[in-house]
Scaffold this active site. Sequence first.
Site, PDB file in Angstrom:
ATOM      1  N   ASP A  34      42.495  39.657  27.244  1.00 18.75           N
ATOM      2  CA  ASP A  34      41.846  40.466  28.288  1.00 18.75           C
ATOM      3  C   ASP A  34      42.924  41.068  29.187  1.00 18.75           C
ATOM      4  OD1 ASP A  34      42.441  37.920  29.175  1.00 18.75           O
ATOM      5  OD2 ASP A  34      40.418  37.444  29.849  1.00 18.75           O
ATOM      6  N   GLU A  81      36.732  40.283  33.978  1.00 19.61           N
ATOM      7  CA  GLU A  81      36.276  39.726  35.260  1.00 19.61           C
ATOM      8  C   GLU A  81      34.989  40.402  35.747  1.00 19.61           C
ATOM      9  OE1 GLU A  81      37.603  37.150  36.535  1.00 19.61           O
ATOM     10  OE2 GLU A  81      39.669  37.066  35.810  1.00 19.61           O
TER      11      GLU A  81
HETATM   12 ZN   LIG Z   1      39.231  35.036  35.894  1.00 22.69          ZN
HETATM   13 ZN   LIG Z   2      40.636  35.073  33.052  1.00 20.60          ZN
END
Ligand SMILES: [Zn+2]
Ligand SMILES: [Zn+2]
Length: 375
Positions: free
Chosen positions: A69, A128
Amino acid sequence: MQTDRLIEIRRDLHRIPEPGFQEVKTQQYIKKTIEEFPQDNIEIKPWRTGLLVRVTGSAPEKTYGYRADIDGLPIPEETGAAYQSSHKGFMHACGHDFHMTIALGVLAHFAANQPKDNLLFIFQPAEEGPGGAQPLLESEEFRAWKPDEMMALHIAPEYPVGTVATKPGLLFANTSELFIDLKGKGGHAALPHLANDMVVACSQLVTQFQTIVARNVAPLDSAVVTVGKISGGTKQNIIAEHARLEGTIRTLSIESMDVVKKRIESLVSGIETGFDCAASINYGANYCQVYNNHASAERFMAFTRNRENSVLVECEKAMTGEDFGYFLEEIPGLMFWLGVNSPSGLHSSTLDAKEEAIPFAVQLLIDYLEDVQKK
Ligand SMILES: [Zn+2]
Ligand SMILES: [Zn+2]
């Protein structure tokens, strides 16, 4: 890739944290870095602010996917590091700079040493929030290269460098954000009978929420309902017309998430009736559980246990959320924690993950991916 180069990449990425779906500089930086690798077996496809990178195998029978990510958090950094964030108000406070660097290190190796099977590296935006995994999974770009197995890691401040922690089955909880707006009637502080006070209604609601986990979730199951923020009103001597409550829900089972949400909805509708106000509920980003495939997790755990210089911990499940769970709903695979030995935790403005974990993780993943292809 040399350790110095890996650390340079990590620090470059650390300087430019960007929020979900705005990772423009990050995407550019990753792309530019990949262009330095041998290109013979590599194909790159952008997906929104992320990237999919496929390494074509020499005699492919399967595709192994690896996800990193790439987004940062709206937290002003307070580490005082020389390579501190240059984006004011934003920080890589969840270690996604580590995740990207590790993926690039592994990709560099396989770009130079063609694997037997195909490998797909996924640089995923917006973990997030609002959540990149779900739309990415549905995208044509991903579908065309869909892996047979998936892996990902997350840094873990509480473990020393060299430690890997995971377990078969449930690793991370089901999570949902929670936003509730209450609207009544404002008025003069001394004339409460002519107004409809949302501070009182909101306080009642928060108190009622405390019964959900205590009285609606089975004792051997587990859940969390946390209200982290309340806002309302305008001034000390004006009755508040509006109040807003922001929180999060975490549950160990998918069924409990439904139970908790239904209870919240009925308590909110009770407040609407009881206080004669209007209420709205928004669940924001919802993440499904991270459920490690048993065979995948056990194979990885056996490999790590037998490997020199790595320590395997069979950990407990956690109430943290991760949108990698959506990949594992569809594709067998696993996620694991990577020890980075930081005194401050994830989402902290002083997170100080130890960079020695980067070369360790790169080598571990290279060794593991080479090993699974032999089978
Ligand atoms: Zn996080
Ligand atoms: Zn994370």
